[in-house]
Design a protein around this motif. Structure first.
Motif, PDB file in Angstrom:
ATOM      1  N   THR A 450      72.240  77.118 -41.249  1.00 54.46           N
ATOM      2  CA  THR A 450      70.996  76.452 -40.868  1.00 54.46           C
ATOM      3  C   THR A 450      69.794  77.192 -41.430  1.00 54.46           C
ATOM      4  N   TYR A 453      69.442  76.551 -45.175  1.00 52.70           N
ATOM      5  CA  TYR A 453      68.867  75.250 -45.509  1.00 52.70           C
ATOM      6  C   TYR A 453      67.370  75.205 -45.216  1.00 52.70           C
ATOM      7  N   VAL A 454      66.916  75.921 -44.201  1.00 53.12           N
ATOM      8  CA  VAL A 454      65.476  75.975 -43.929  1.00 53.12           C
ATOM      9  C   VAL A 454      64.743  76.592 -45.118  1.00 53.12           C
ATOM     10  N   GLU A 457      64.976  74.197 -48.246  1.00 56.36           N
ATOM     11  CA  GLU A 457      64.050  73.070 -48.154  1.00 56.36           C
ATOM     12  C   GLU A 457      62.611  73.541 -48.311  1.00 56.36           C
ATOM     13  N   LEU A 502      61.667  67.160 -44.063  1.00 52.95           N
ATOM     14  CA  LEU A 502      61.342  68.010 -42.923  1.00 52.95           C
ATOM     15  C   LEU A 502      61.862  67.417 -41.621  1.00 52.95           C
ATOM     16  N   LEU A 505      65.420  68.280 -41.465  1.00 49.90           N
ATOM     17  CA  LEU A 505      65.550  69.715 -41.223  1.00 49.90           C
ATOM     18  C   LEU A 505      65.277  70.041 -39.760  1.00 49.90           C
ATOM     19  N   ARG A 508      68.324  69.238 -37.816  1.00 51.40           N
ATOM     20  CA  ARG A 508      69.372  70.224 -38.032  1.00 51.40           C
ATOM     21  C   ARG A 508      69.107  71.483 -37.200  1.00 51.40           C
TER      22      ARG A 508
END
Length: 541
Positions: A450, A453-454, A457, A502, A505, A508
Motif C-alpha cells: 500500500t 502504491y502511494v 501514484e 487519488l 488510492l 486502497r
C-alpha cells in the motif's frame, strides 16, 4: 397479621412481662444485668416483629431476629438467677438453660446469613450454623464440653472473614460494615461464654448484633437511594457512557451491558462480547425480547427491584446504545470486509507476478538464448538479420513483461522490503527525488504494498502535472503508524475527489485502516500523505 406472627407477638409480650416480674421481685443477680438481658431480648424481638409484619422483603430477617430476641428473653431468668421463692422457678430454669445455649446458635445463624438472611444448602455458612444448633442438645447432656462453643464462635468469625476476602466487589460493598460488627459480636459472645453473663458484655453484644443486623439490612438500601439520585442522570446520559453510569449507580465496577443481535452478542463498542472465564458473574435480561442484558455481580441478583429501577431510568440511553453498537458492528464488518478483499487482491497480484517472472519471462529468455546459438550456424546474411530482428522482438517482449511486473509489484519490494523498493523507484523516476526513509525493520507485506502504491501514484502525479520538478518522498515509522508523504512545488489544486487515481488510492489506504489526505492549495504545491496503521488486523495473515 397472620396466625404465626400473632402467636409470636403474644409470646414476646408474655416473655417480656414475665421477665420484668421475675427480675423485679425474685432476681438474685445485679439490676444492671437484669436490665441488659431484658433490653437485649426485647429490642431484638420487637424489631423483628415489626420487620416480619411490615416489610415484605425482610420477613425472613424479621422472623430470625424475632426468634433470637425470644430465645434471649426465655433464657434471661437463667442468666440473672432466681431466688428459691420465685413461683415457677423450676420451669424457668428448665427452659432457661437450653435457651441460654440456643442464643449462641441463633446469633451465629443471624450473623452468618447477613445480608440476604438466606443460607445456601451446602455452603460453609450452612455447615457452621447446623453445627451450632447440634451443639445445644449435646451441651445439655454433656456440660463439660462447653468449650466447644469457643470453637464455634472462632469458626463463625473465620467463615465471615473468609467470605469477605473472597467476595465480589458488590458483595464487599454490602458487607463492609456487617463483617466487622459480626466479628466483634463473636468476640463478645466468646467473653460471655468464658466469664458468664455480665452487664458490660451483654450491652456490648447487643450493640454489635444490632449494628451487624442493621448493616446487612440497610447496606443495599443505601444503593436504592443512590439509584434514586441517579435517575435523572441516567435518563440523560449519552449512549457511550450508559455502561459506566449503570456501573457507578449499582456499585459494580465490573458491570457490562450486552446487546443480543441476530449476529451474536455485542458490547457497547459494537465488538463481539466475550464473557470472562469467571463464574462469579450473573446475567439479567432487560425486557421481554430482551433488548439488553446486564452482566453483573451475583449479589445484584438478590435485588431485582434495584436492577429494574436502574434499567428503567436508563431505558432511552440503553436503546440508543444498542443502535450505536449495531452501527459500529456493521462499520467494523465493512472495514474487515474491505481488508479481506485487499489481502486477497494483494495475494493474487503476488501470484500473478511470480507466474510472469518464472513462466513466460523464463521461456522468452530461453528463446533468446537459442536464437543467439543459431546465429553462427546461418551462412546467409539475410537469415542472420532476420534472427537478430527476432532477438530484438523477444527482448522487447521481455521488457514489456518486466514493465508489467513492475506495475504489479517489483521483485525488490517482495524480497528486500519497502526501503530498497522506494530507492529503486526514485532511481527510475524522470525527475529528481529526495528520499527520507527511516524504517527499522520489515513491515506487513500488505502495508508495504500500500505504501509503495502511494509513492508510485504520487510520483506519477508529480511527473504529469509539474514536468520534471523535484519531489520529496518521506516514509517513517511514528508510534503505531507508518507515515508516507510525497511533496512537490507544483501548481497545486489537487483533490482526492478530482480524479480516479487519488480516489482509488484513498480507497486502497482505507482498506487497511489508514487515511489519505491531500494538502494542495492553488499555487502552493501538493503534499500527499498516508497514515497507515502498522497492525492492519488479523486478516492480513
Amino acid at each position: 397479621m397472620n396466625r404465626r406472627r400473632l402467636v409470636a407477638a403474644v409470646a414476646v409480650l408474655t416473655a417480656i412481662g414475665a421477665d420484668l416480674w421475675l427480675g423485679v421481685c425474685y432476681a438474685t443477680g445485679p439490676w444492671p444485668l437484669v436490665a441488659s438481658e431484658i433490653t437485649l431480648g426485647g429490642c431484638c424481638a420487637i424489631t423483628g416483629l415489626v420487620l416480619w409484619s411490615a416489610v415484605r422483603s425482610r420477613r425472613r430477617a424479621g422472623g430470625l431476629l424475632t426468634l433470637f430476641g425470644l430465645v434471649v428473653l426465655v433464657g434471661a431468668p437463667y442468666c440473672f438467677g432466681l431466688s428459691a421463692a420465685a413461683p415457677g422457678g423450676t420451669l424457668a430454669r428448665l427452659l432457661g438453660e437450653p435457651a441460654y445455649w440456643l442464643r449462641y446458635a441463633v446469633a451465629g445463624h443471624l450473623l452468618l446469613s447477613c445480608p440476604s438472611f438466606r443460607l445456601a444448602r451446602h455452603s460453609a455458612e450452612s455447615v457452621v450454623v447446623r453445627s451450632g444448633y447440634a451443639l445445644v442438645p449435646i451441651t445439655l447432656l454433656r456440660p463439660e464440653i462447653w468449650p466447644a462453643w469457643l470453637l464455634f464462635t472462632a469458626v463463625a468469625a473465620g467463615t465471615l472473614a473468609r467470605r469477605f476476602a473472597l467476595a465480589s466487589p458488590g458483595r464487599r460493598h454490602d458487607e463492609a460494615f456487617v463483617v466487622p460488627a459480626a466479628v466483634v459480636a463473636s468476640a463478645l459472645y466468646t467473653g460471655m461464654l468464658v466469664t458468664g453473663p455480665n452487664t458490660v458484655l451483654t450491652g456490648a453484644a447487643l450493640a454489635a448484633v444490632t449494628a451487624a443486623f442493621l448493616g446487612g439490612l440497610l447496606g443495599r438500601r443505601l444503593a436504592f437511594a443512590s439509584v434514586g439520585r441517579a435517575v435523572r442522570r441516567l435518563g440523560a446520559v449519552p449512549a457511550d457512557r450508559v455502561e459506566r453510569a449503570l456501573a457507578e449507580a449499582l456499585h459494580d465496577p465490573g458491570l457490562r451491558v450486552v446487546f443480543p443481535t441476530p449476529a451474536g452478542r455485542l458490547d457497547v463498542a459494537g465488538a463481539p462480547f466475550r464473557p470472562a472465564d469467571d463464574r462469579r458473574r450473573a446475567e439479567t435480561p432487560l425486557g421481554a425480547e430482551p433488548r439488553a442484558i446486564l452482566v453483573h455481580d451475583p449479589v445484584l441478583a438478590e435485588h431485582r427491584d434495584l436492577l429494574a429501577s436502574a434499567s428503567a431510568a436508563a431505558r432511552l440511553a440503553l436503546d440508543n446504545a444498542r443502535l450505536h453498537a449495531e452501527l459500529r458492528a456493521k462499520l467494523a464488518e465493512g472495514r474487515a470486509s474491505r481488508l479481506r478483499i485487499a489481502v486477497a487482491t494483494d495475494r493474487e497480484r503476488r501470484r500473478l507476478e511470480d507466474d510472469l517472472r518464472h513462466g513466460p519471462r523464463r521461456r522468452l529468455r530461453e528463446i533468446e538464448r537459442r536464437l543467439g546459438d543459431l546465429l553462427p550456424l546461418l551462412p546467409d546474411d539475410r537469415d542472420r538479420t532476420r534472427v537478430r530482428h527476432l532477438q530484438e522482438a523477444v527482448r522487447d517482449g521481455i521488457g514489456e513483461l518486466d514493465r508489467l511486473g513492475r506495475g504489479l509489484l517489483p521483485e525488490v519490494l517482495t524480497t528486500r522490503g519497502l526501503g530498497p523498493a522506494l530507492r529503486e523507484m526514485a532511481r527510475w523516476a524522470p525527475g529528481e527525488v529526495h528520499l527520507d526513509v527511516r524504517l527499522p525493520d520489515r513491515l506487513d507485506p500488505l502495508l508495504e504494498a500500500t505504501a509503495y502504491y502511494v509513492v508510485s501514484e504520487g510520483l506519477q502525479n508529480v511527473t504529469k502535472h509539474t514536468g520534471r520538478r523535484a519531489a520529496r518522498v518521506r516514509a517513517v515509522r511514528e508510534d503505531a503508524a507508518l507515515v508516507v508523504t510525497v511533496a512537490d512545488d507544483g501548481p497545486g489544486g489537487a483533490r482526492v475527489d478530482g480524479g480516479t487515481g487519488l480516489r482509488g488510492l484513498a480507497d486502497r489506504v482505507a482498506a487497511v485502516g489508514g487515511r489519505l489526505t491531500v494538502d494542495s492549495p492553488p499555487g502552493g504545491g501538493t503534499v500527499l500523505r498516508a497514515d497507515l496503521p502498522v497492525a492492519v488486523g488479523p486478516a492480513e495473515s
